[in-house]
Design an enzyme around this catalytic site. Structure first.
Site, PDB file in Angstrom:
ATOM      1  N   MET B   1      50.606  34.653  44.936  1.00 19.69           N
ATOM      2  CA  MET B   1      50.238  34.965  43.685  1.00 19.69           C
ATOM      3  C   MET B   1      50.177  34.080  42.560  1.00 19.69           C
ATOM      4  O   MET B   1      51.215  33.456  42.368  1.00 19.69           O
ATOM      5  CB  MET B   1      51.149  36.128  43.190  1.00 19.69           C
ATOM      6  CG  MET B   1      50.615  36.916  42.283  1.00 19.69           C
ATOM      7  SD  MET B   1      51.961  38.471  41.880  1.00 19.69           S
ATOM      8  CE  MET B   1      53.001  37.968  40.943  1.00 19.69           C
ATOM      9  N   CYS B   2      48.811  33.888  41.921  1.00 20.20           N
ATOM     10  CA  CYS B   2      48.816  33.047  40.788  1.00 20.20           C
ATOM     11  C   CYS B   2      48.182  33.931  39.730  1.00 20.20           C
ATOM     12  O   CYS B   2      47.710  34.929  40.016  1.00 20.20           O
ATOM     13  CB  CYS B   2      47.973  31.730  41.265  1.00 20.20           C
ATOM     14  SG  CYS B   2      49.017  30.641  42.508  1.00 20.20           S
ATOM     15  N   GLY B   3      48.132  33.112  38.634  1.00 20.91           N
ATOM     16  CA  GLY B   3      47.341  33.901  37.722  1.00 20.91           C
ATOM     17  C   GLY B   3      46.340  32.797  36.960  1.00 20.91           C
ATOM     18  O   GLY B   3      46.481  31.698  36.938  1.00 20.91           O
ATOM     19  N   ARG B  29      53.191  35.606  36.990  1.00 16.85           N
ATOM     20  CA  ARG B  29      52.437  35.336  38.239  1.00 16.85           C
ATOM     21  C   ARG B  29      52.769  34.019  38.941  1.00 16.85           C
ATOM     22  O   ARG B  29      52.279  33.703  39.916  1.00 16.85           O
ATOM     23  CB  ARG B  29      50.935  35.620  37.928  1.00 16.85           C
ATOM     24  CG  ARG B  29      50.573  36.906  37.399  1.00 16.85           C
ATOM     25  CD  ARG B  29      49.109  37.129  37.378  1.00 16.85           C
ATOM     26  NE  ARG B  29      48.608  37.180  38.788  1.00 16.85           N
ATOM     27  CZ  ARG B  29      48.502  38.225  39.667  1.00 16.85           C
ATOM     28  NH1 ARG B  29      48.606  39.248  39.027  1.00 16.85           N
ATOM     29  NH2 ARG B  29      48.034  38.202  40.809  1.00 16.85           N
ATOM     30  N   ASN B 185      43.115  31.425  42.683  1.00 15.00           N
ATOM     31  CA  ASN B 185      44.193  32.534  42.953  1.00 15.00           C
ATOM     32  C   ASN B 185      43.807  33.127  44.244  1.00 15.00           C
ATOM     33  O   ASN B 185      43.071  33.642  44.530  1.00 15.00           O
ATOM     34  CB  ASN B 185      44.062  33.485  41.902  1.00 15.00           C
ATOM     35  CG  ASN B 185      45.197  34.660  42.408  1.00 15.00           C
ATOM     36  OD1 ASN B 185      46.013  34.450  43.072  1.00 15.00           O
ATOM     37  ND2 ASN B 185      44.687  35.885  41.756  1.00 15.00           N
TER      38      ASN B 185
END
Lengths: 230, 314
Positions: B1-3, B29, B185
């Site tokens: 999970m990244c933003g 995130r 992402n």
């Protein structure tokens, strides 16, 4: 019933959710302002009461709801009503991915469109979407109904179990192991009754009911004892 | 999970501040590292070079080597180097330099010392700034909030595929193409397959981060003559995994999204401006009263948002 206004802003979500519980248990109806699309609002709501989010909400709004009537004025993010077991959640705008994921009961009413995997792994309850369903609606849904007055996106009903996806508009494509069947008259009556209860226009709709073709159900025996040997 | 986030302004303005807000709202995130690609006022001549050095004790000698390589390629400094004054072992440097005779040849030589000091970006406008820590920490350290420009990207990283390091942070420059950056992402599942193919063609990878593949892959497609739009469309069928990535150049920002529709992007477009973020609540930081957002929720989606600056239109 008196009304209590609770402001969200940038305050701590745990404290806000606690305030919701206290207000609802005290018999107030709750109006929530300055929602800022924040996540986890109204998670774990009680068996009765009314709460109105006057704005957009983020992820998991109304998750684990047991009976509260929840209204979202604008949009809702992912996982709206996830694992809810009772109550009604109404979203006036768009509802994001995995609306009603793993829900166990109750009703979700989306007046706009729904994102991908609406009703993923739902176990019971109903999801009514006045707009269109996104990709893979009903993915791996066990039981319950997803009812769309608009169209359905690609891979509709992918890997369904015993849930049903009802679509009044076009279906872009069916998912794996999904098929369209003609609904029985009494089933249509049941759907129409639900729509009427929601105040939706009574008129003829060309329903297509999507169910599992059961070809992915490769096991021949439903006898649990045979599985206990594994 | 990244933003991830993207921002386009319709005139030069506080794009740094906006991107910091968008990433601060999404710090949950991934707070391992945060990075920004910001398109500041283009230079009339030469380009902006952003560097990251890995051992501050050798700063002077490593910087001398970088400048020497620039000069080997017909370039030279146009301004004094600006170096961050933090106490970390790694450090960042900003240069303005005359354009090398051939950017590809220059970067090939500069990459030979990338284990000591790495070129993060080059272009007449693009500046990539990235570091470990959340948006607040990176913004404070690198004075992001005061950066003026027209558009840019942001990224908050939760390290899942490779280590936590300033080097493995996003955005990635699509070297050697000036002014092209990427944020991602998701997870790329045919990463090694593509990396092997691209390395056999002579491309270099600076990290073990699967997102870097997208920057290199896009470079390869551009070299083959594909437009950005064609490359984005092709990426959806050629790259496996779950991903939403955004790519920026001088002309705007593009998006590609995988076939499984797993990674979200919410946008708000108005009067030639764009606010884009993984989560709607981040968009609220810039536009608290607007709810007419668009969700890029479907499978296999691509999009390009062109830059419509008032100055450009005039």
């Amino acid at each position: 019933m008196s009304e209590k206004v609770i402001q969200v802003g940038h305050r701590d979500i745990r404290i806000i959710n606690q305030e919701f519980l206290e207000a609802l248990e005290a018999g107030h109806s709750v109006v929530v302002t300055d929602t800022l699309s924040r996540h986890n609002l109204g998670v774990g709501l009680p068996r009765s009461g009314k709460i109105h989010f006057d704005g957009s909400v983020g992820y998991y709004c109304g998750g684990l709801n047991t009976g509260t009537d929840v209204r979202v004025e604008n949009n809702a993010g992912w996982g709206t009503g996830e694992a809810m077991s009772g109550g009604i959640i109404t979203v006036n705008g768009y509802s994001g991915m995995s609306t009603g994921a793993a829900m166990l009961g109750g009703l979700i009413h989306v007046k706009g469109d729904c994102g991908p995997r609406c009703g993923v792994a739902m176990k019971a309850g109903d999801i009514v979407v006045e707009g269109n369903l996104g990709y893979q609606a009903g993915f791996m849904a066990h039981r319950g109904r997803i009812i769309a007055l608009g169209s359905a996106g690609p891979s509709c009903g992918d890997a369904l179990w015993e849930a049903e996806v009802w679509v009044a508009g076009d279906i872009e494509s069916l998912g794996v192991d999904a098929k369209i069947v003609e609904p029985e008259a009494e089933e249509v009556e049941g759907v129409d009754a639900l729509l009427k209860q929601l105040g939706l226009e009574e008129r003829f709709r060309d329903w297509r009911k999507i169910v599992s073709e059961q070809k992915l159900w490769y096991f021949e025996s439903r006898d649990a004892n045979s599985w206990l040997m594994i | 999970m990244c933003g991830i986030a993207g921002r386009i302004l319709n005139r030069e303005g506080e794009v740094g501040q906006d991107l910091v807000e968008l990433m601060d709202a999404q710090a949950h995130r991934g707070a391992d590292s945060t990075g920004f690609a910001i398109y500041t006022k283009p230079l009339p001549e030469g380009g902006k070079v952003r560097l990251m050095g890995f051992d501050r004790r050798n700063l002077n000698s490593d910087l001398d080597d970088v400048i020497k390589i620039l000069r080997n390629h017909g370039s030279d400094l146009l301004t004094d180097p600006q170096i961050d004054d933090a106490s970390s072992a790694h450090y960042s440097v900003r240069l303005e330099a005359k354009e090398p005779a051939n950017v590809e040849n220059w970067i090939a030589e500069a990459d030979l010392i990338s284990n000591r000091i790495e070129v993060l970006s080059y272009g007449i406008s693009l500046e990539i700034i990235k570091d470990v820590g959340d948006a607040e920490a990176v913004a404070d350290k690198h004075h992001l909030r005061t950066m003026q420009g027209t558009h840019g990207l942001g990224h908050a990283r939760l390290a899942t595929e490779s280590d936590v390091s300033p080097k493995a942070s996003h955005p990635f420059w699509a070297r050697p193409f000036p002014d092209v950056a990427i944020v991602h992402n998701g997870q790329i599942t045919n990463y090694y397959l593509w990396r092997d193919k691209l390395e056999l063609q002579g491309y270099r990878f600076m990290t073990e981060n699967d997102s870097e593949l997208l920057a290199v892959w896009i470079s390869d497609q551009k070299r083959k003559g594909l437009s950005l739009q064609q490359a984005l469309i092709k990426s959806v069928s050629e790259i496996d995994g779950v991903f939403t990535f955004m790519i920026s150049d001088l002309n705007g920002i593009g998006l590609a999204k995988d076939r499984f529709a797993m990674k979200p992007l919410v946008t708000l477009e108005s009067e030639g401006e764009l606010i884009a973020a993984t989560e709607e609540q981040a968009v609220r930081r810039i536009a608290p009263d607007r709810w007419d957002v668009f969700n890029y929720d479907g499978p296999s989606m691509t999009q390009i948002w062109p830059l419509h600056t008032i100055e450009a239109a005039a």
